[in-house]
Write an enzyme that holds these catalytic residues in place. Structure first.
Site, PDB file in Angstrom:
ATOM      1  CE  LYS A 138      -1.395  -4.694   3.661  1.00  0.00           C
ATOM      2  NZ  LYS A 138      -1.671  -5.928   2.934  1.00  0.00           N
ATOM      3  CB  SER A 176      -0.856  -0.031   1.267  1.00  0.00           C
ATOM      4  OG  SER A 176      -1.437   1.230   1.501  1.00  0.00           O
ATOM      5  CE1 TYR A 199      -3.729  -2.614   5.765  1.00  0.00           C
ATOM      6  CE2 TYR A 199      -3.305  -0.297   5.269  1.00  0.00           C
ATOM      7  CZ  TYR A 199      -3.574  -1.587   4.844  1.00  0.00           C
ATOM      8  OH  TYR A 199      -3.691  -1.851   3.500  1.00  0.00           O
TER       9      TYR A 199
HETATM   10  P1  NAD Z   1     -11.132  -6.732   1.603  1.00  0.00           P
HETATM   11  O1  NAD Z   1     -11.298  -6.695   3.087  1.00  0.00           O
HETATM   12  O2  NAD Z   1     -12.295  -6.386   0.759  1.00  0.00           O
HETATM   13  O3  NAD Z   1     -10.591  -8.157   1.161  1.00  0.00           O
HETATM   14  C1  NAD Z   1      -9.725  -8.928   1.961  1.00  0.00           C
HETATM   15  C2  NAD Z   1     -10.246 -10.358   1.938  1.00  0.00           C
HETATM   16  O4  NAD Z   1      -9.337 -11.159   2.700  1.00  0.00           O
HETATM   17  C3  NAD Z   1     -11.629 -10.504   2.559  1.00  0.00           C
HETATM   18  O5  NAD Z   1     -12.450 -11.297   1.701  1.00  0.00           O
HETATM   19  C4  NAD Z   1     -11.373 -11.226   3.891  1.00  0.00           C
HETATM   20  O6  NAD Z   1     -12.455 -12.053   4.248  1.00  0.00           O
HETATM   21  C5  NAD Z   1     -10.094 -11.994   3.587  1.00  0.00           C
HETATM   22  N1  NAD Z   1      -9.225 -12.263   4.720  1.00  0.00           N
HETATM   23  C6  NAD Z   1      -8.831 -11.405   5.688  1.00  0.00           C
HETATM   24  N2  NAD Z   1      -8.024 -12.020   6.559  1.00  0.00           N
HETATM   25  C7  NAD Z   1      -7.891 -13.310   6.125  1.00  0.00           C
HETATM   26  C8  NAD Z   1      -7.206 -14.441   6.612  1.00  0.00           C
HETATM   27  N3  NAD Z   1      -6.486 -14.373   7.733  1.00  0.00           N
HETATM   28  N4  NAD Z   1      -7.307 -15.600   5.932  1.00  0.00           N
HETATM   29  C9  NAD Z   1      -8.058 -15.677   4.801  1.00  0.00           C
HETATM   30  N5  NAD Z   1      -8.739 -14.638   4.289  1.00  0.00           N
HETATM   31  C10 NAD Z   1      -8.648 -13.460   4.950  1.00  0.00           C
HETATM   32  O7  NAD Z   1      -9.878  -5.776   1.270  1.00  0.00           O
HETATM   33  P2  NAD Z   1      -9.367  -5.255  -0.137  1.00  0.00           P
HETATM   34  O8  NAD Z   1      -9.667  -3.808  -0.239  1.00  0.00           O
HETATM   35  O9  NAD Z   1      -9.799  -6.164  -1.221  1.00  0.00           O
HETATM   36  O10 NAD Z   1      -7.788  -5.368   0.089  1.00  0.00           O
HETATM   37  C11 NAD Z   1      -7.043  -6.465  -0.411  1.00  0.00           C
HETATM   38  C12 NAD Z   1      -5.583  -6.246  -0.066  1.00  0.00           C
HETATM   39  O11 NAD Z   1      -5.133  -5.013  -0.618  1.00  0.00           O
HETATM   40  C13 NAD Z   1      -5.290  -6.169   1.437  1.00  0.00           C
HETATM   41  O12 NAD Z   1      -4.075  -6.815   1.681  1.00  0.00           O
HETATM   42  C14 NAD Z   1      -5.164  -4.678   1.692  1.00  0.00           C
HETATM   43  O13 NAD Z   1      -4.343  -4.396   2.798  1.00  0.00           O
HETATM   44  C15 NAD Z   1      -4.519  -4.224   0.399  1.00  0.00           C
HETATM   45  N6  NAD Z   1      -4.751  -2.807   0.090  1.00  0.00           N
HETATM   46  C16 NAD Z   1      -6.053  -2.347   0.000  1.00  0.00           C
HETATM   47  C17 NAD Z   1      -6.267  -0.991  -0.253  1.00  0.00           C
HETATM   48  C18 NAD Z   1      -7.676  -0.431  -0.338  1.00  0.00           C
HETATM   49  O14 NAD Z   1      -7.847   0.777  -0.232  1.00  0.00           O
HETATM   50  N7  NAD Z   1      -8.709  -1.255  -0.551  1.00  0.00           N
HETATM   51  C19 NAD Z   1      -5.188  -0.115  -0.428  1.00  0.00           C
HETATM   52  C20 NAD Z   1      -3.890  -0.630  -0.356  1.00  0.00           C
HETATM   53  C21 NAD Z   1      -3.686  -1.985  -0.083  1.00  0.00           C
HETATM   54  N1  UFG Z   2     -12.409  12.185   2.855  1.00  0.00           N
HETATM   55  C1  UFG Z   2     -13.373  13.119   3.185  1.00  0.00           C
HETATM   56  N2  UFG Z   2     -14.541  12.673   3.728  1.00  0.00           N
HETATM   57  C2  UFG Z   2     -14.797  11.351   3.953  1.00  0.00           C
HETATM   58  C3  UFG Z   2     -13.793  10.403   3.605  1.00  0.00           C
HETATM   59  C4  UFG Z   2     -12.613  10.861   3.072  1.00  0.00           C
HETATM   60  O1  UFG Z   2     -13.167  14.312   3.002  1.00  0.00           O
HETATM   61  O2  UFG Z   2     -15.874  11.020   4.470  1.00  0.00           O
HETATM   62  C5  UFG Z   2     -11.146  12.652   2.243  1.00  0.00           C
HETATM   63  C6  UFG Z   2      -9.903  12.344   3.057  1.00  0.00           C
HETATM   64  O3  UFG Z   2      -9.660  13.350   4.012  1.00  0.00           O
HETATM   65  C7  UFG Z   2      -8.841  12.262   1.960  1.00  0.00           C
HETATM   66  C8  UFG Z   2      -9.605  11.681   0.773  1.00  0.00           C
HETATM   67  O4  UFG Z   2     -10.995  11.950   1.020  1.00  0.00           O
HETATM   68  O5  UFG Z   2      -8.392  13.549   1.615  1.00  0.00           O
HETATM   69  C9  UFG Z   2      -9.425  10.186   0.594  1.00  0.00           C
HETATM   70  O6  UFG Z   2      -9.731   9.519   1.824  1.00  0.00           O
HETATM   71  P1  UFG Z   2      -9.898   7.922   1.914  1.00  0.00           P
HETATM   72  O7  UFG Z   2     -10.259   7.608   3.315  1.00  0.00           O
HETATM   73  O8  UFG Z   2     -10.816   7.459   0.830  1.00  0.00           O
HETATM   74  O9  UFG Z   2      -8.448   7.392   1.534  1.00  0.00           O
HETATM   75  P2  UFG Z   2      -7.044   7.627   2.268  1.00  0.00           P
HETATM   76  O10 UFG Z   2      -6.105   8.108   1.217  1.00  0.00           O
HETATM   77  O11 UFG Z   2      -7.158   8.455   3.471  1.00  0.00           O
HETATM   78  O12 UFG Z   2      -6.697   6.155   2.782  1.00  0.00           O
HETATM   79  C10 UFG Z   2      -6.303   5.146   1.867  1.00  0.00           C
HETATM   80  C11 UFG Z   2      -6.692   3.773   2.402  1.00  0.00           C
HETATM   81  C12 UFG Z   2      -5.865   3.446   3.623  1.00  0.00           C
HETATM   82  C13 UFG Z   2      -4.403   3.642   3.369  1.00  0.00           C
HETATM   83  C14 UFG Z   2      -4.165   5.050   2.865  1.00  0.00           C
HETATM   84  C15 UFG Z   2      -2.719   5.326   2.540  1.00  0.00           C
HETATM   85  O13 UFG Z   2      -8.056   3.729   2.722  1.00  0.00           O
HETATM   86  O14 UFG Z   2      -6.067   2.085   3.945  1.00  0.00           O
HETATM   87  O15 UFG Z   2      -4.936   5.254   1.673  1.00  0.00           O
HETATM   88  O16 UFG Z   2      -2.310   4.498   1.500  1.00  0.00           O
HETATM   89  F1  UFG Z   2      -3.692   3.453   4.510  1.00  0.00           F
END
Ligand code: NAD
Ligand code: UFG
Length: 337
Positions: free
Chosen positions: A153, A125, A149
């Protein structure tokens, strides 16, 4: 039939990745503990692809279960999405995050070693850049963590680096996602956060669906052109196509690949609101409130390396992102009636 193990394959990004894998001729095999997903997503994936992905309900922290799954298949690679991802929850429950995200990765690596498989794509991430001093953010920028978190990572990234240094046979891609948003164009799969959404676009969809009366914009006094926060929003289908490119790359050469997956374009909160209103025709009332603790003003990627090394770049637009997110949200709401 090239089988790919997809941990967390029923989650938001994992389900889109499975669909893209099936379209590209791979056979995804999902391992998910359903902690943040539902098996009904399998039906939706089948509706889109015409094929039902194989599914094992299991936890990546359960080495015995992983061994039994590895014994049933001949995987060509693992894509490891399965993790916990809520920043706020990680502050309240740090051990859950280290257990799932670090412990789970270690247990998975152990099972891969026992099965003789050394090819993994890891979901990292942009959070590993902490509060980057400048934008756009390049892969060689310093890394730091501001919450458990993010630290989970960072630790998993370091474990994978040490592993590749110790054994040149490993092929590992650490993909650093910026802000994944949007949904599959069918509207059948998408992001389904439980409770109050933390992220911007799911919250905007909630307001558009009249589940909330307004959006709180966290901060109007950042040093950005309109004062609101800027992020790099990447369509989830572009993001998962980056995984296919990484898979092709790892098939060609061993080693450790670390790349940003972002668009390289910063979008402000107000630009997102206005684009959503224009393309969907929905009104999004908002109020500018104080900054959210821990937020940075600007975070966007330099995606040059991914383009150079993988030949990949994001091509979907912000209009596509808003339309696809809203189509998913609208269909999902009607399916509950
Ligand atoms: P998500 O929660 O929708 O999907 C994660 C899936 O993993 C879920 O289906 C959950 O049930 C499963 N899971 C969690 N722990 C588990 C375990 N111990 N064993 C088996 N299954 C497990 O999340 P996502 O948004 O699809 O994210 C996927 C990956 O991408 C994660 O590693 C997350 O940290 C990373 N990531 C997500 C974002 C984002 O904004 N969505 C940003 C950067 C990185
Ligand atoms: N924001 C608002 N109102 C809301 C939600 C978000 O104004 O209700 C703003 C935030 O302040 C930010 C932007 O919208 O400026 C994006 O916010 P998000 O929460 O959608 O995303 P972030 O960039 O804050 O967070 C994401 C992931 C995190 C990760 C982070 C850094 O959700 O898991 O990027 O990579 F850690």
């Amino acid at each position: 039939m090239t089988e790919i193990l997809v941990t967390g394959g029923l989650g938001y990004i994992g389900s889109h990745c499975c669909v893209a894998l099936m379209e590209a001729g791979y056979t995804p095999v999902v391992v998910d503990n359903l902690s943040n997903s539902s098996p009904t997503t399998l039906d939706r994936m089948q509706q889109i692809s015409g094929v039902r992905p194989k599914f094992h309900k299991a936890d990546v922290r359960d080495g015995g279960a992983l061994d039994r799954i590895f014994a049933k298949h001949r995987f060509a690679a693992v894509i490891h999405f399965g993790a916990l991802k809520a920043v706020g929850e990680s502050v309240a429950k740090p051990l859950d995050y280290y257990d799932n995200n670090v412990g789970g990765t270690l247990t998975l690596i152990g099972a891969m070693l026992r099965a003789g498989l050394k090819k993994m794509i890891f979901s990292s991430s942009a959070t590993v850049y902490g509060q980057a001093a400048t934008v756009p953010i390049r892969e060689d920028f310093p890394r730091s963590a501001t919450n458990p978190y993010g630290r989970s990572k960072l630790i998993a990234e370091d474990i994978l680096e040490d592993l590749s240094l110790a054994d040149g046979g490993w092929r590992i891609a650490r993909l650093r996602y910026f802000n994944p948003v949007g949904a599959h164009e069918s509207g059948l799969i998408g992001e389904n956060p439980k409770g109050v959404p933390n992220n911007l676009l799911p919250f905007i969809c909630d307001v558009a669906a009249a589940h909330r009366d307004h959006l709180a914009i966290f901060g109007g006094d950042y040093s950005t052109p309109d004062g609101t926060g800027i992020r790099d929003y990447i369509h989830v289908m572009d993001l998962v196509e980056g995984h296919l490119a990484a898979l092709r790359f790892l098939n060609e050469r061993p080693g450790l690949l670390t790349v940003n997956l972002g668009t390289g374009k910063g979008i402000s909160v107000l630009e997102m609101v206005r684009t959503f209103e224009r393309v969907t025709g929905c009104d999004i009332p908002y109020r500018v409130t104080g900054r959210r603790p821990g937020d940075v003003g600007e975070c966007w990627a330099d995606p040059t390396l991914a383009h150079h090394i993988l030949g990949w770049r994001a091509h979907r637009t912000l209009d596509d992102i808003c339309l696809d997110a809203w189509r998913w949200r609208s269909l999902e709401s009607t399916s509950f009636l």
